[in-house]
Structure formats: structure tokens, C-alpha cells
Write a protein that holds these residues in place. Sequence first.
Motif, short mmCIF file in Angstrom:
data_model
loop_
_atom_site.label_atom_id
_atom_site.label_comp_id
_atom_site.label_asym_id
_atom_site.label_seq_id
_atom_site.Cartn_x
_atom_site.Cartn_y
_atom_site.Cartn_z
N GLN A 191 25.25 61.95 43.89
CA GLN A 191 25.81 62.61 45.01
C GLN A 191 25.33 63.99 44.93
O GLN A 191 26.25 64.53 44.30
CB GLN A 191 27.20 62.17 45.21
N GLY A 192 24.54 64.32 45.75
CA GLY A 192 24.09 65.75 45.79
C GLY A 192 23.37 65.99 44.18
O GLY A 192 22.61 65.45 43.66
N SER A 193 24.15 67.11 43.62
CA SER A 193 23.82 67.63 42.33
C SER A 193 24.70 67.19 41.25
O SER A 193 24.72 67.62 40.09
CB SER A 193 23.87 69.27 42.28
N THR A 194 25.46 66.06 41.44
CA THR A 194 26.47 65.41 40.64
C THR A 194 26.32 64.31 40.40
O THR A 194 25.78 63.36 41.18
CB THR A 194 27.78 65.66 41.16
N LEU A 195 26.11 63.78 38.84
CA LEU A 195 25.84 62.45 38.65
C LEU A 195 27.35 61.90 38.20
O LEU A 195 28.00 62.52 37.54
CB LEU A 195 24.97 62.21 37.16
N ALA A 196 27.84 60.82 38.69
CA ALA A 196 29.09 59.99 38.01
C ALA A 196 28.44 58.73 37.32
O ALA A 196 27.69 57.93 37.97
CB ALA A 196 29.80 59.63 39.55
N SER A 197 29.13 58.71 36.12
CA SER A 197 28.68 57.11 35.27
C SER A 197 29.82 56.51 35.19
O SER A 197 30.96 57.12 34.82
CB SER A 197 28.11 57.68 33.81
N PHE A 198 29.62 55.31 34.98
CA PHE A 198 30.89 54.35 34.57
C PHE A 198 30.47 53.48 33.54
O PHE A 198 29.46 52.67 33.84
CB PHE A 198 31.11 53.69 35.72
N SER A 199 31.20 53.19 32.51
CA SER A 199 31.01 52.60 31.34
C SER A 199 32.17 51.55 31.30
O SER A 199 33.48 52.16 31.23
CB SER A 199 30.74 53.38 30.03
N SER A 200 31.92 50.26 31.47
CA SER A 200 33.37 49.30 31.75
C SER A 200 33.22 48.41 30.79
O SER A 200 31.92 47.81 30.48
CB SER A 200 33.18 48.89 33.14
N ALA A 201 34.34 47.69 30.25
CA ALA A 201 34.25 46.38 29.64
C ALA A 201 35.74 45.71 30.11
O ALA A 201 36.74 46.40 30.10
CB ALA A 201 34.09 46.60 28.13
N ASN A 202 35.73 44.49 29.81
CA ASN A 202 36.91 43.75 30.13
C ASN A 202 37.64 43.45 28.59
O ASN A 202 37.06 42.95 27.89
CB ASN A 202 36.70 42.46 30.76
N LEU A 203 38.88 44.38 28.43
CA LEU A 203 39.27 44.35 26.92
C LEU A 203 39.82 42.73 26.60
O LEU A 203 39.74 42.50 25.47
CB LEU A 203 40.43 45.10 26.94
N GLY A 204 40.05 42.15 27.41
CA GLY A 204 40.54 40.54 27.11
C GLY A 204 39.45 39.40 26.91
O GLY A 204 39.54 38.64 26.53
N ALA A 205 38.17 40.08 27.36
CA ALA A 205 37.01 38.90 27.28
C ALA A 205 35.75 39.74 27.15
O ALA A 205 34.83 39.92 27.97
CB ALA A 205 36.98 38.15 28.53
N LEU A 206 35.55 40.25 25.99
CA LEU A 206 34.46 41.11 25.60
C LEU A 206 33.32 40.45 25.51
O LEU A 206 32.31 41.21 25.91
CB LEU A 206 34.73 41.88 24.27
N ASP A 207 33.36 39.08 25.39
CA ASP A 207 31.70 38.49 25.36
C ASP A 207 31.69 37.75 26.59
O ASP A 207 30.42 37.02 26.56
CB ASP A 207 32.20 37.41 24.10
N LYS A 208 32.19 38.17 27.74
CA LYS A 208 31.77 37.65 29.02
C LYS A 208 31.49 38.92 29.92
O LYS A 208 32.28 39.61 29.89
CB LYS A 208 33.02 36.77 29.72
N PRO A 209 30.33 38.48 30.68
CA PRO A 209 30.29 39.56 31.69
C PRO A 209 31.34 39.83 32.73
O PRO A 209 32.18 38.87 33.10
CB PRO A 209 28.79 38.73 32.53
N SER A 210 31.43 40.98 33.02
CA SER A 210 32.58 41.07 34.13
C SER A 210 31.99 42.12 35.24
O SER A 210 30.73 42.84 35.22
CB SER A 210 33.75 42.02 33.41
N PRO A 211 32.63 41.91 36.58
CA PRO A 211 32.12 42.41 37.60
C PRO A 211 32.16 44.16 37.70
O PRO A 211 32.80 44.65 36.72
CB PRO A 211 32.88 42.11 38.90
N LEU A 212 31.05 44.87 37.99
CA LEU A 212 31.07 46.32 38.18
C LEU A 212 32.37 46.58 38.76
O LEU A 212 32.99 45.89 39.64
CB LEU A 212 30.04 47.07 38.93
N PRO A 213 33.15 47.66 38.13
CA PRO A 213 34.36 48.21 38.66
C PRO A 213 34.22 48.98 40.02
O PRO A 213 34.28 50.17 40.25
CB PRO A 213 34.87 49.10 37.58
N LYS A 214 34.04 47.94 41.19
CA LYS A 214 33.51 48.64 42.51
C LYS A 214 34.67 49.33 42.87
O LYS A 214 34.38 50.39 43.68
CB LYS A 214 33.35 47.45 43.29
N ALA A 215 35.89 49.12 42.91
CA ALA A 215 37.13 49.96 43.51
C ALA A 215 37.07 51.21 42.85
O ALA A 215 37.22 52.23 43.53
CB ALA A 215 38.50 49.23 43.23
N VAL A 216 36.87 51.47 41.56
CA VAL A 216 36.66 52.63 40.82
C VAL A 216 35.66 53.50 41.22
O VAL A 216 35.53 54.49 41.57
CB VAL A 216 36.57 52.29 39.26
#
Length: 256
Positions: free
Chosen positions: A222-247
Motif C-alpha cells: 500500500q503505497g510505500s508500505t509493505l504488510a506481511s502476514f505469516s499464518s498457521a493453525n496451531l491445532g492443525a499444523l499439517d492441514k492447509p488453512s484459509p488466508l487470515p482475510k479478516a486480519v
Amino acid sequence: MRRTVLRRSAVATSLVSLALLATACVGGQESGDEGKGKTVSEQPSASAPAAAKALTAAELEKAALAQGDVKGHKVTPPGAGDVFDAKDVAVDNPACEPLAHTGSGLSYGTPVAGVQRKVVSEPEKPADTTSPDALAAGFNVTMTMVALSSYEATGAEDVFDALTGAGDACAGGFTITTKGEKQKVTKVEKASITAGEEAAAWTVTSEQGGTAMVTTITVVRQGSTLASFSSANLGALDKPSPLPKAVIDAQVAKLG
């Protein structure tokens, strides 16, 4: 079960709580007669839009997520155990370094300033809190490490390009070593995301000590700023989880 759940939580923290740190350089400005020797077509256009101003540390703090900004989530500054230093992270393929650092919560490039937040979704309360599954249910949450980094000139665009290039170059995987612990990334897949002026996302599958783990990495400019988001579901680490869209949506909205 308790030992297994706690171990998974610790592993998840090591995966998604590396804070964005810069390692690529943005080119410096020329001084003196920088316009001499150029043809008319090479001269800067008078109508070209001015580069977005890099946000200061104080401005980034104001723009960063705060408690109450994301419904159903707890927002806090990261703790000492949630962040790493760039020197703690190494990869076997230099082309994958931008992705490895960002996925570890580290900034890439040469940011003017940066801030971090730890965002954890609130678990659903089980009807029967005495059930053997009640403890496991408490870990069925998504943890997202959010990092904001501001850049001068075209720094944000340059880092975004470096990240998308790394996503393509490292689709087949790579090895990342964090504080001496090796982790094999077996697959990097693009994910769909629309946000800010530019956005990209990946689902990253890895393996460590025989345990499979799936995390997501999202970067938004967004302009001159980068926002990065690194996510994981702590209860199901071996399964894909949706992107944290609300965040993501809440953070991008605060960046304006």
C-alpha cells in the motif's frame, strides 16, 4: 495428548513468528548533474506522480493493528520468543531468501521503519469443558504474525517484485535453517488474494522432524508500505488453512 499439542504450538511459533527484516538494498540517489546526458525521453516526466512518502516508525505504530481492530482476535506486540533476527535464518538457495525471511516474519529490503503485531484468533469454547478434547480445542486457533515495513523511493515495489520472483523460483521447495534447526520446504503454491495496490500469497508446505506443517504467507503493498502476514493453525499444523482475510482486510484498511 497435552505434550503433543504443546509441541505443535512451539513448532508453529518457530515457523510463523519471524519478524520482517531487510536484506536487499534499494539503489541510492544520484547526486550533482543527474539530468545531464539524457535525451528528452529519458528525462523525468513533469507529470509523473511523486513517490509515496515513507512512513516513520511513529506513523507505522499508529497504522498497525491494535486490540479491538479485528473482531474475535487478540492483538498484541510480539514477545521476545516470537521474533528472530535476519542472521538466524539461512537458506540453501539464495533465490528463496526473500520468501524465507518474509515467511519467518522478517523484513526484506532496506526499510525506513518497521513494526510487528501478533494476532491470534479466539478459540471456540467447547460445550463440555471436561472433555479430553477440550484442551486440543483450545489450540484450534490461527496465529498470524503481521509486519509493516516502510520504504523510500521504489523500495516497496522492489521488495514486492523480489518476493513474487522468489515464489516462482522456489515453487519446488528449499531448505531453511533457523538458529541451527533445519526445515525442508517441500512445496510453495500461489494462493488467491486481492488487497491494497499489489498483493501476493502462497501456501507453504514443509517438514521438520517427521512432522508436516502448512503455513501461509501474504504480502500486500500500500503505497510505500509493505504488510506481511505469516499464518498457521496451531491445532492443525499439517492441514492447509484459509488466508487470515479478516486480519489482512483490517490491516490494509488502517493503512488507507
